[in-house]
Design a protein around this motif. Structure first.
Motif, PDB file in Angstrom:
ATOM      1  N   THR A 180     -62.527 -63.129  41.612  1.00 12.89           N
ATOM      2  CA  THR A 180     -61.519 -64.144  41.893  1.00 12.89           C
ATOM      3  C   THR A 180     -60.835 -64.499  40.570  1.00 12.89           C
ATOM      4  OG1 THR A 180     -62.781 -65.030  43.749  1.00 12.89           O
ATOM      5  CG2 THR A 180     -61.076 -66.443  42.814  1.00 12.89           C
ATOM      6  N   PHE A 181     -59.505 -64.527  40.600  1.00 17.77           N
ATOM      7  CA  PHE A 181     -58.723 -64.851  39.409  1.00 17.77           C
ATOM      8  C   PHE A 181     -58.338 -66.332  39.470  1.00 17.77           C
ATOM      9  CE2 PHE A 181     -57.968 -60.352  40.281  1.00 17.77           C
ATOM     10  CZ  PHE A 181     -58.243 -59.778  39.040  1.00 17.77           C
ATOM     11  N   TYR A 182     -58.728 -67.082  38.454  1.00 19.04           N
ATOM     12  CA  TYR A 182     -58.374 -68.492  38.334  1.00 19.04           C
ATOM     13  C   TYR A 182     -57.340 -68.612  37.222  1.00 19.04           C
ATOM     14  CZ  TYR A 182     -62.527 -69.238  41.186  1.00 19.04           C
ATOM     15  OH  TYR A 182     -63.458 -69.198  42.201  1.00 19.04           O
ATOM     16  N   VAL A 183     -56.167 -69.117  37.562  1.00 15.74           N
ATOM     17  CA  VAL A 183     -55.036 -69.034  36.637  1.00 15.74           C
ATOM     18  C   VAL A 183     -54.206 -70.315  36.673  1.00 15.74           C
ATOM     19  CG1 VAL A 183     -54.910 -66.532  36.874  1.00 15.74           C
ATOM     20  CG2 VAL A 183     -53.508 -67.973  38.357  1.00 15.74           C
ATOM     21  N   PRO A 184     -53.488 -70.618  35.584  1.00 18.32           N
ATOM     22  CA  PRO A 184     -52.527 -71.722  35.606  1.00 18.32           C
ATOM     23  C   PRO A 184     -51.346 -71.416  36.523  1.00 18.32           C
ATOM     24  CG  PRO A 184     -53.139 -71.131  33.348  1.00 18.32           C
ATOM     25  CD  PRO A 184     -53.642 -70.041  34.234  1.00 18.32           C
ATOM     26  N   LEU A 185     -50.648 -72.469  36.928  1.00 12.17           N
ATOM     27  CA  LEU A 185     -49.505 -72.341  37.832  1.00 12.17           C
ATOM     28  C   LEU A 185     -48.518 -71.282  37.355  1.00 12.17           C
ATOM     29  CD1 LEU A 185     -48.641 -76.092  38.553  1.00 12.17           C
ATOM     30  CD2 LEU A 185     -49.939 -74.526  40.016  1.00 12.17           C
ATOM     31  N   GLY A 186     -48.058 -70.470  38.271  1.00 18.04           N
ATOM     32  CA  GLY A 186     -47.056 -69.445  37.985  1.00 18.04           C
ATOM     33  C   GLY A 186     -47.651 -68.094  37.685  1.00 18.04           C
ATOM     34  N   ILE A 187     -48.816 -68.050  37.055  1.00 18.15           N
ATOM     35  CA  ILE A 187     -49.447 -66.761  36.777  1.00 18.15           C
ATOM     36  C   ILE A 187     -49.948 -66.126  38.066  1.00 18.15           C
ATOM     37  CG2 ILE A 187     -51.337 -65.612  35.525  1.00 18.15           C
ATOM     38  CD1 ILE A 187     -50.925 -67.524  33.252  1.00 18.15           C
ATOM     39  N   ASP A 188     -50.162 -66.942  39.094  1.00 26.11           N
ATOM     40  CA  ASP A 188     -50.544 -66.385  40.392  1.00 26.11           C
ATOM     41  C   ASP A 188     -49.462 -65.445  40.923  1.00 26.11           C
ATOM     42  OD1 ASP A 188     -49.103 -68.908  40.512  1.00 26.11           O
ATOM     43  OD2 ASP A 188     -49.290 -68.806  42.686  1.00 26.11           O
ATOM     44  N   LEU A 189     -48.203 -65.817  40.732  1.00 28.72           N
ATOM     45  CA  LEU A 189     -47.105 -64.979  41.203  1.00 28.72           C
ATOM     46  C   LEU A 189     -47.033 -63.691  40.403  1.00 28.72           C
ATOM     47  CD1 LEU A 189     -44.430 -67.781  41.666  1.00 28.72           C
ATOM     48  CD2 LEU A 189     -45.991 -66.821  43.378  1.00 28.72           C
ATOM     49  N   TRP A 190     -47.269 -63.781  39.098  1.00 32.23           N
ATOM     50  CA  TRP A 190     -47.312 -62.579  38.256  1.00 32.23           C
ATOM     51  C   TRP A 190     -48.431 -61.647  38.703  1.00 32.23           C
ATOM     52  CZ3 TRP A 190     -50.874 -60.223  35.158  1.00 32.23           C
ATOM     53  CH2 TRP A 190     -50.403 -59.254  34.277  1.00 32.23           C
ATOM     54  N   LEU A 191     -49.600 -62.208  39.010  1.00 30.85           N
ATOM     55  CA  LEU A 191     -50.723 -61.391  39.470  1.00 30.85           C
ATOM     56  C   LEU A 191     -50.392 -60.668  40.772  1.00 30.85           C
ATOM     57  CD1 LEU A 191     -53.805 -63.706  38.817  1.00 30.85           C
ATOM     58  CD2 LEU A 191     -53.345 -61.517  37.707  1.00 30.85           C
ATOM     59  N   MET A 192     -49.761 -61.374  41.687  1.00 30.84           N
ATOM     60  CA  MET A 192     -49.418 -60.755  42.961  1.00 30.84           C
ATOM     61  C   MET A 192     -48.448 -59.582  42.771  1.00 30.84           C
ATOM     62  SD  MET A 192     -49.080 -64.184  45.308  1.00 30.84           S
ATOM     63  CE  MET A 192     -48.497 -63.274  46.743  1.00 30.84           C
ATOM     64  N   GLU A 193     -47.559 -59.722  41.824  1.00 31.14           N
ATOM     65  CA  GLU A 193     -46.574 -58.673  41.579  1.00 31.14           C
ATOM     66  C   GLU A 193     -47.145 -57.510  40.786  1.00 31.14           C
ATOM     67  OE1 GLU A 193     -42.182 -58.104  39.419  1.00 31.14           O
ATOM     68  OE2 GLU A 193     -43.018 -60.097  39.758  1.00 31.14           O
ATOM     69  N   ASN A 194     -48.081 -57.788  39.858  1.00 27.69           N
ATOM     70  CA  ASN A 194     -48.515 -56.779  38.900  1.00 27.69           C
ATOM     71  C   ASN A 194     -49.942 -56.275  39.087  1.00 27.69           C
ATOM     72  OD1 ASN A 194     -46.286 -56.625  36.616  1.00 27.69           O
ATOM     73  ND2 ASN A 194     -46.475 -58.779  37.181  1.00 27.69           N
ATOM     74  N   VAL A 195     -50.767 -57.017  39.835  1.00 27.75           N
ATOM     75  CA  VAL A 195     -52.195 -56.674  39.884  1.00 27.75           C
ATOM     76  C   VAL A 195     -52.714 -56.504  41.303  1.00 27.75           C
ATOM     77  CG1 VAL A 195     -54.519 -57.462  39.260  1.00 27.75           C
ATOM     78  CG2 VAL A 195     -52.620 -57.812  37.662  1.00 27.75           C
ATOM     79  N   THR A 196     -52.414 -57.434  42.197  1.00 25.99           N
ATOM     80  CA  THR A 196     -53.093 -57.481  43.493  1.00 25.99           C
ATOM     81  C   THR A 196     -52.266 -56.921  44.643  1.00 25.99           C
ATOM     82  OG1 THR A 196     -52.327 -59.711  44.059  1.00 25.99           O
ATOM     83  CG2 THR A 196     -54.328 -59.543  42.711  1.00 25.99           C
ATOM     84  N   ASP A 197     -51.183 -56.225  44.346  1.00 23.66           N
ATOM     85  CA  ASP A 197     -50.342 -55.605  45.378  1.00 23.66           C
ATOM     86  C   ASP A 197     -49.855 -56.621  46.409  1.00 23.66           C
ATOM     87  OD1 ASP A 197     -50.773 -53.035  44.206  1.00 23.66           O
ATOM     88  OD2 ASP A 197     -52.699 -52.919  45.235  1.00 23.66           O
ATOM     89  N   GLY A 198     -49.455 -57.795  45.924  1.00 23.39           N
ATOM     90  CA  GLY A 198     -48.896 -58.817  46.798  1.00 23.39           C
ATOM     91  C   GLY A 198     -49.904 -59.679  47.516  1.00 23.39           C
ATOM     92  N   LYS A 199     -51.188 -59.424  47.323  1.00 24.72           N
ATOM     93  CA  LYS A 199     -52.221 -60.187  48.030  1.00 24.72           C
ATOM     94  C   LYS A 199     -52.613 -61.425  47.230  1.00 24.72           C
ATOM     95  CE  LYS A 199     -54.015 -55.895  50.022  1.00 24.72           C
ATOM     96  NZ  LYS A 199     -55.152 -54.945  50.069  1.00 24.72           N
ATOM     97  N   ARG A 200     -52.891 -62.513  47.942  1.00 23.84           N
ATOM     98  CA  ARG A 200     -53.214 -63.787  47.296  1.00 23.84           C
ATOM     99  C   ARG A 200     -54.673 -64.197  47.470  1.00 23.84           C
ATOM    100  NH1 ARG A 200     -50.676 -68.291  45.333  1.00 23.84           N
ATOM    101  NH2 ARG A 200     -48.568 -67.511  45.707  1.00 23.84           N
ATOM    102  N   GLU A 201     -55.429 -63.505  48.327  1.00 26.27           N
ATOM    103  CA  GLU A 201     -56.733 -64.047  48.708  1.00 26.27           C
ATOM    104  C   GLU A 201     -57.748 -64.109  47.571  1.00 26.27           C
ATOM    105  OE1 GLU A 201     -56.536 -59.928  50.836  1.00 26.27           O
ATOM    106  OE2 GLU A 201     -55.158 -61.510  50.233  1.00 26.27           O
ATOM    107  N   HIS A 202     -57.535 -63.372  46.484  1.00 25.02           N
ATOM    108  CA  HIS A 202     -58.467 -63.427  45.353  1.00 25.02           C
ATOM    109  C   HIS A 202     -57.879 -64.189  44.167  1.00 25.02           C
ATOM    110  CE1 HIS A 202     -61.368 -60.756  47.226  1.00 25.02           C
ATOM    111  NE2 HIS A 202     -60.377 -59.969  47.589  1.00 25.02           N
ATOM    112  N   ILE A 203     -56.917 -65.059  44.429  1.00 23.90           N
ATOM    113  CA  ILE A 203     -56.248 -65.812  43.372  1.00 23.90           C
ATOM    114  C   ILE A 203     -56.334 -67.305  43.663  1.00 23.90           C
ATOM    115  CG2 ILE A 203     -54.082 -66.210  42.135  1.00 23.90           C
ATOM    116  CD1 ILE A 203     -53.195 -63.410  43.011  1.00 23.90           C
ATOM    117  N   VAL A 204     -56.742 -68.071  42.667  1.00 21.86           N
ATOM    118  CA  VAL A 204     -56.746 -69.529  42.747  1.00 21.86           C
ATOM    119  C   VAL A 204     -55.894 -70.045  41.603  1.00 21.86           C
ATOM    120  CG1 VAL A 204     -58.127 -71.639  42.671  1.00 21.86           C
ATOM    121  CG2 VAL A 204     -59.044 -69.579  43.784  1.00 21.86           C
ATOM    122  N   ARG A 205     -54.837 -70.786  41.906  1.00 22.58           N
ATOM    123  CA  ARG A 205     -53.980 -71.329  40.859  1.00 22.58           C
ATOM    124  C   ARG A 205     -54.243 -72.827  40.713  1.00 22.58           C
ATOM    125  NH1 ARG A 205     -47.730 -71.539  43.136  1.00 22.58           N
ATOM    126  NH2 ARG A 205     -47.951 -73.441  44.373  1.00 22.58           N
TER     127      ARG A 205
END
Length: 367
Positions: A180-205
């Motif tokens: 699970t990726f825990y990130v400051p606001l906005g980095i969640d969107l970067w992760l979805m675009e660059n790391v998780t193929d658009g998926k949000r379920e393993h991201i907590v902002r």
């Protein structure tokens, strides 16, 4: 290889893909939110003000540094490294332990079976360019392939020496499933675009002062004085912060990058019991205007005292040539600062790259 300045600026323009942004996380009720991004809680220190320079002159200077091989900042002696204790790392499920991978990258084992990576960067360069930028001076203390299964990745901010696309992609595809990726606001969107193929379920902002829970741990995102950017056109588009990982009996603080500010007193007021262990940046403090973004060793010791930390580890040195000081200057200045402020040698020290600090043995030699 030296990169021509005009070519580098053009490369950044292509990478940026645009010159404006709107903050999708904007909340008018929060004083550090802006419609275009985020802001610090407190003003920068005017004593550390950078000499005036134009937009392109500033980025040309950065690119010139990136093209430099860092020879003027080479260490006076080899940066200490040690073979990691992989047997302990893989078997440990009950003891708080911290392993220095290099720069700001750490494996933190919280003592309850949870493995956490902070700001994992395993690449050769902390840069958007494969042929220029701060180059790693020592290999990672623990390789990606040598890690135990990682449960959580905590990111402090978006700068390239803290946020690595390739490292996070590899972790997302680790055996046993993504962390699970825990990130400051906005980095969640970067992760979805660059790391998780658009998926949000393993991201907590998280925003500042918010916390998340993970198997008996509380993960707190804390305000510090810094900034964010990955191109010349997205300054402060994403939030930044320090982290506290707390559980009954043990509290850990990770500074990320920060300039000294009243945020430290604010954090100390929230965590009155202090911290058992901290990783605090001590490098990239020269020239002096860097100190609105990074702390000097003297300021790091002050943070150690004000946060009431029992044991601190100095980080953000010895790996990438980021500041203008020698890459091994920070530990020497840390020793002077420690003595000047009456802090014991074993209370604020540096690890060898690859070394593990263990709560049970409280190891850690002063420089």
């Amino acid at each position: 290889m030296r990169l021509p300045i005009r070519a580098a600026v053009l490369t950044f323009a292509l990478l940026a893909g645009g010159c404006s942004h709107v903050n999708p996380c904007y909340d008018a009720s929060r004083s550090h939110h802006r419609q275009q991004g985020f802001a610090n809680n407190y003003p920068s220190n005017p004593a550390y003000a950078r000499p005036p320079q134009g937009f392109f002159a500033g980025w040309a200077g950065r690119i010139r540094n990136w093209s430099d091989d860092g020879s003027a900042r080479l260490p006076l002696a080899p940066v200490p490294t040690v073979k990691p204790d992989l047997a302990f790392i893989h078997a440990n499920t009950s003891e708080p332990a911290l392993t220095w991978i290099g720069h700001a990258s750490f494996l933190y084992q919280a003592g309850n079976g949870v493995n956490i990576l902070f700001d994992p960067v395993f690449e050769e360069r902390a840069s958007p360019l494969p042929f220029a930028g701060p180059k790693r001076q020592q290999p990672p203390g623990v390789l990606l392939s040598e890690l135990p299964r990682i449960d959580a990745v905590l990111i402090s901010h978006s700068h390239y020496d803290h946020l690595s696309r390739d490292s996070l992609r590899a972790l997302y595809r680790q055996a046993g499933g993504p962390p699970t990726f825990y990130v400051p606001l906005g980095i969640d969107l970067w992760l979805m675009e660059n790391v998780t193929d658009g998926k949000r379920e393993h991201i907590v902002r998280l925003d500042w002062w918010e916390k998340a829970s993970l198997r008996g741990l509380d993960l707190h995102l804390l305000p510090v004085h810094h900034w964010s950017a990955r191109t010349p056109w997205d300054r402060n588009a994403t939030l930044w912060g320090a982290w506290a990982v707390t559980r009954p009996g043990f509290n850990f603080f990770f500074s990320g990058d920060l300039g000294y500010s009243k945020d430290i007193q604010d954090i100390a007021a929230r965590f009155e019991g202090g911290f058992d262990l901290a990783a605090i940046g001590i490098g990239a403090y020269q020239p002096i205007w860097y100190r609105n973004s990074h702390v000097s060793p003297d300021e790091a010791v002050r943070i150690h005292r004000e946060l009431r930390v029992r044991h601190s580890v100095g980080m953000h040195w010895g790996t990438f040539p980021m500041g203008q000081e020698r890459i091994d200057q920070a530990p020497r200045d840390l020793a002077l600062a420690r003595r000047a402020q009456g802090v014991a040698d074993d209370a604020f020290f540096v690890l060898k790259i690859g070394e593990t600090w263990r709560a049970a043995t409280r190891t850690g030699a002063a420089p």
